[in-house]
Design a protein around this motif. Structure first.
Motif: not given
Length: 306
Positions: A34-43, A163-171, A182-188
């Motif tokens: 029953x889990x569902x993914x969702x948009x990850x922008x946090x406003x 799950x994502x690789x952070x807001x800076x990555x297009x995953x 592909x991520x550099x390990x920094x914030x985001x």
């Protein structure tokens, strides 16, 4: 959200009857369906950051309330500083936690937040959680609008995850741990877990006694919204919507890590992700945060809104 769709347990032997263990495995299976993914922008206008963790322990003060330590899988705790200072954190009660200190930027946010730990599948070592943020926003995910605070002592377990690789990555958000090589390990730019909590309430106040034993979650009192316009029938009260995000110090392919809760769910890919929230905020501070940061959001300050 139905109360039988609530949690996952670890693969280690638990001091519980075999029948209960089988029932937990059945619950885990239904959760994965029953889990569902969702948009990850946090406003949300309240972006409350907390230090990495207050610690880890094989305890769960909601699901194994008044039970022995060593029950369930390993959790990492954030926010409230009092949990892990107790001789047995599973015996925690509202009065022993509310206002008892926090590692979050808003001093009134003494709520308890916890989630499964992430482990390297080869070494078993814990992959550190290096950033935790609690986003509070309008009931319908908008940055400003309606929403009352969660009631005092509310105990919730959320399983709407991505799950994502952070807001800076297009995953794209995924239910399984993605390839973050592909991520550099920094914030985001590192492996990030996102968990949403429900924002519709039936109006019944949680009632908990210190002598309660076992699962004390209040999931039956809450439901996820149907859309950005309405709550399900029977859940007319719109609360704020809580999203927690956890960034892990990980940039690998996703095949060599797993959650402590994965084995009981018969998975190794992070699909058993979930988070617990125990509303032990200083409630007047919670009300101030909602008023100033979310509705109408006119008196923002870093100390209150993050």
């Amino acid at each position: 959200m139905r109360s039988h769709q609530v949690h996952r347990r670890s693969h280690r032997a638990m001091r519980r009857p075999p029948r209960a263990l089988v029932a937990l495995a059945v619950v885990l299976g239904s959760l994965l369906a029953t889990q569902a993914a969702f948009p990850t922008s946090a406003t949300g206008l309240a972006k409350i950051q907390c230090k990495q963790t207050t610690g880890t322990a094989r305890v769960d003060p909601i699901v194994y309330h008044n039970g022995p330590t060593g029950s369930g899988h390993l959790h990492q705790f954030f926010g409230n500083n009092a949990f892990l200072s107790l001789p047995n954190p599973n015996t925690a009660n509202y009065t022993s936690l509310m206002g008892k200190g926090t590692n979050c930027v808003n001093p009134a946010d003494t709520a308890g937040y916890w989630s499964p730990t992430l482990h390297n599948t080869t070494t078993g070592a814990i992959v550190p959680a290096v950033a935790f943020t609690a986003y509070y926003r309008s009931w319908n995910s908008r940055s400003r609008g309606e929403g009352v605070p969660y009631p005092p002592d509310a105990r919730l377990i959320a399983n709407r995850i991505a799950w994502t690789c952070g807001q800076k990555e297009r995953v794209k958000p995924a239910l399984s741990i993605p390839d973050c090589s592909m991520a550099d390990g920094g914030s985001g730019s590192r492996l990030t877990a996102h968990i949403d909590f429900p924002s519709c309430w039936n109006g019944v106040l949680p009632r908990h006694w210190s002598t309660q034993v076992g699962n004390t979650n209040d999931n039956a009192l809450f439901a996820y919204r149907l859309d950005k316009q309405s709550c399900p029938p029977g859940f007319p009260v719109k609360t704020v919507e809580l999203r927690v995000t956890i960034q892990f110090q990980y940039t690998g392919h996703g095949t060599d890590v797993m959650l402590s809760s994965d084995p009981m769910a018969n998975t190794t890919d992070g699909r058993s992700l979930h988070a617990d929230f125990w509303n032990t905020w200083v409630q007047t501070g919670f009300q101030t945060m909602v008023r100033d940061c979310i509705n109408p959001g006119l008196n923002r300050s870093a100390a209150v809104c993050g």
